[in-house]
Design an enzyme around this catalytic site. Structure first.
Site, PDB file in Angstrom:
ATOM      1  N   ARG A 109       0.835  -1.201   0.000  1.00 49.42           N
ATOM      2  CA  ARG A 109       0.000   0.000   0.000  1.00 49.42           C
ATOM      3  C   ARG A 109       0.872   1.255   0.000  1.00 49.42           C
ATOM      4  O   ARG A 109       0.522   2.261  -0.606  1.00 49.42           O
ATOM      5  CB  ARG A 109      -0.947  -0.018   1.202  1.00 49.42           C
ATOM      6  CG  ARG A 109      -2.031   1.058   1.112  1.00 49.42           C
ATOM      7  CD  ARG A 109      -3.113   0.884   2.141  1.00 49.42           C
ATOM      8  NE  ARG A 109      -2.609   1.029   3.495  1.00 49.42           N
ATOM      9  CZ  ARG A 109      -3.309   0.753   4.588  1.00 49.42           C
ATOM     10  NH1 ARG A 109      -4.562   0.315   4.476  1.00 49.42           N
ATOM     11  NH2 ARG A 109      -2.788   0.895   5.786  1.00 49.42           N
ATOM     12  N   LYS A 212      -2.667   6.808   1.444  1.00 48.22           N
ATOM     13  CA  LYS A 212      -2.516   7.219   2.847  1.00 48.22           C
ATOM     14  C   LYS A 212      -1.606   8.439   2.899  1.00 48.22           C
ATOM     15  O   LYS A 212      -0.464   8.371   3.359  1.00 48.22           O
ATOM     16  CB  LYS A 212      -1.970   6.043   3.673  1.00 48.22           C
ATOM     17  CG  LYS A 212      -2.345   6.132   5.132  1.00 48.22           C
ATOM     18  CD  LYS A 212      -2.194   4.803   5.818  1.00 48.22           C
ATOM     19  CE  LYS A 212      -2.226   4.892   7.319  1.00 48.22           C
ATOM     20  NZ  LYS A 212      -3.510   5.242   7.906  1.00 48.22           N
ATOM     21  N   GLU A 248     -16.287   6.356   4.501  1.00 51.22           N
ATOM     22  CA  GLU A 248     -15.673   5.726   5.669  1.00 51.22           C
ATOM     23  C   GLU A 248     -15.730   6.677   6.846  1.00 51.22           C
ATOM     24  O   GLU A 248     -16.232   7.795   6.728  1.00 51.22           O
ATOM     25  CB  GLU A 248     -14.236   5.280   5.368  1.00 51.22           C
ATOM     26  CG  GLU A 248     -13.275   6.384   5.011  1.00 51.22           C
ATOM     27  CD  GLU A 248     -11.863   5.860   4.723  1.00 51.22           C
ATOM     28  OE1 GLU A 248     -11.470   4.813   5.261  1.00 51.22           O
ATOM     29  OE2 GLU A 248     -11.144   6.529   3.962  1.00 51.22           O
TER      30      GLU A 248
HETATM   31  C1  PLP Z   1      -8.680   6.788   6.530  1.00 53.76           C
HETATM   32  C2  PLP Z   1      -8.417   5.404   6.992  1.00 53.76           C
HETATM   33  N1  PLP Z   1      -9.243   4.428   6.593  1.00 53.76           N
HETATM   34  C3  PLP Z   1      -9.063   3.156   6.961  1.00 53.76           C
HETATM   35  C4  PLP Z   1      -8.014   2.793   7.771  1.00 53.76           C
HETATM   36  C5  PLP Z   1      -7.823   1.364   8.159  1.00 53.76           C
HETATM   37  O1  PLP Z   1      -6.812   0.766   7.406  1.00 53.76           O
HETATM   38  P1  PLP Z   1      -5.993  -0.454   7.980  1.00 53.76           P
HETATM   39  O2  PLP Z   1      -6.966  -1.497   8.377  1.00 53.76           O
HETATM   40  O3  PLP Z   1      -5.128  -0.915   6.861  1.00 53.76           O
HETATM   41  O4  PLP Z   1      -5.231   0.073   9.134  1.00 53.76           O
HETATM   42  C6  PLP Z   1      -7.126   3.766   8.234  1.00 53.76           C
HETATM   43  C7  PLP Z   1      -6.000   3.430   9.085  1.00 53.76           C
HETATM   44  O5  PLP Z   1      -4.984   3.017   8.654  1.00 53.76           O
HETATM   45  C8  PLP Z   1      -7.325   5.099   7.815  1.00 53.76           C
HETATM   46  O6  PLP Z   1      -6.494   6.063   8.228  1.00 53.76           O
END
Ligand code: PLP
Length: 369
Positions: A109, A212, A248
């Site tokens: 990612r 991210k 989300e």
């Molecule tokens: C905006 C956002 N969505 C979703 C997630 C969850 O992703 P993950 O399960 O890979 O940590 C995160 C955290 O990492 C996030 O910052």
């Protein structure tokens, strides 16, 4: 593990001249922290690791105790947001091993995020090696098995070369720091209250919401603050184009259990592809909750049986209430998480700490240095 990089000389950042001298902190020197009282906040640990990309190659990386980064004032990360980060966790198992959860997925990612903002991606094997090296150097900060806490790992990529025109940097810094953490939401595994945000967008459908990158989080801070000021735990974003579908929550993906007993989670181009959510879809399938990833209309919240937020930091955080305009739905009228959220949470946690079999190969043991 020995990985040779094109340019393998070590920058002169620390007193350790070669990897053979790298510090390893043993468990018997464990940091004296109140492990079961940890919140999700910065704690200084012993070392972070840094790699530099310059003249077309990565160096071999170096551990340092310095918490600061000297940076050029015209660095692209400072002006044009050329940066991205990751978040994953390490756990101690009952037999004293340290394991990381799905580290390869975070490595992949980060490559995707880097490509979206034209940064030089750290090679996946270098990312994984860096995670192991920094954990070994901070072994005494890995919370003990059974404490409920974990070691949070924060990889960060920065464009550090100077540019004044809007264009990519010619130099990058890849760094990782670690810190022991407790639950992201202070409630722990207790229901939280979400409010649907209609006045602020977190990310555009064809923008960088699926990467991210820090800008997405800055864009969400106003909404999050306003929600907290009104007594909610976090916001639930809608898609920016139609304002009809769930995207989300601030720092986590959203899922729900329908009355028919299906695990439903939004499909959207503007949300982060959560590794936790991907794992939960697989576990839900095994539990007979037949997962569905599709656009989820906001009105559907009124017919769900249970809802939750999920992510590395949030793990599974059950949703108690969602407020949408002048209506509220309460999934936990007795104040307790629903049975499906609870079962998914227990299963995921048991795999992460090595208490349950790991049939999907999600766990990697950190090789001793
Ligand atoms: C905006 C956002 N969505 C979703 C997630 C969850 O992703 P993950 O399960 O890979 O940590 C995160 C955290 O990492 C996030 O910052």
């Amino acid at each position: 593990m020995t990985i040779k990089y094109i340019r393998d000389e070590e920058p002169n950042l620390t007193p350790w001249e070669s990897r053979d001298d790298e510090p390893i902190n043993a468990t018997d020197d464990r940091a004296g922290l109140d492990w079961d009282q940890l919140a999700f906040g910065y704690i200084k640990t012993d070392f972070n690791i840094r790699y530099t990309w310059r003249d077309g190659a990565w160096d071999g990386g170096v551990l340092t105790a310095d918490e600061t980064i000297p940076i050029h004032m015209a660095a692209t990360c400072l002006h044009y947001g050329q940066q991205c980060f990751e978040g994953l966790k390490a756990f101690e198992t009952a037999n004293g091993d340290v394991t990381v959860f799905r580290v390869e997925e975070n490595a992949k990612r980060m490559v995707r995020s880097c490509k979206k903002v034209l940064m030089e991606p750290p090679p996946e094997d270098m990312f994984i090696e860096a995670v192991y090296r920094v954990i070994n150097a901070n072994r005494r900060f890995v919370p003990p098995y059974g404490s409920g806490a974990s070691l949070y790992i924060r990889p960060l990529m920065l464009g550090v070369g100077p540019q004044v025109g809007v264009k990519p940097s010619t130099e990058y810094l890849f760094t990782i720091f670690v810190l022991p953490v407790g639950p992201y939401f202070k409630e722990g595994f207790k229901p939280v209250d979400l409010v649907v945000e209609e006045l602020i967008d977190r990310a555009a459908p064809l923008g960088v919401g699926d990467a991210k990158v820090g800008g997405n989080y800055a864009a969400g801070m106003r909404a999050s603050l306003s929600a907290k000021q009104r007594g909610y735990t976090e916001v639930l974003y809608l898609d920016a184009k139609h304002k009809r579908f769930i995207d989300e929550s601030g720092p986590a993906n959203f899922f729900a259990i329908t009355r028919e007993g299906r695990y439903v989670t939004p499909k959207s181009t503007s949300i982060l592809a959560s590794i936790t959510n991907d794992s939960l879809c697989i576990l839900a399938d095994e539990m007979g909750l037949r997962p569905e990833r599709r656009p989820v209309a906001i009105e559907e919240i009124f017919s769900f049986q249970e809802a939750g937020c999920c992510g590395t930091a949030a793990v599974i955080t059950p949703v108690g209430t969602i407020t949408y305009r002048d209506r509220e739905i309460n999934y936990c009228p007795d104040g307790e998480p629903g049975p499906h959220c609870t079962a998914l949470y227990r299963k995921l946690q048991a795999i992460q700490v090595g208490d349950a079999p790991d049939p999907h190969g999600w766990i990697s043991k950190v090789p001793p240095a």
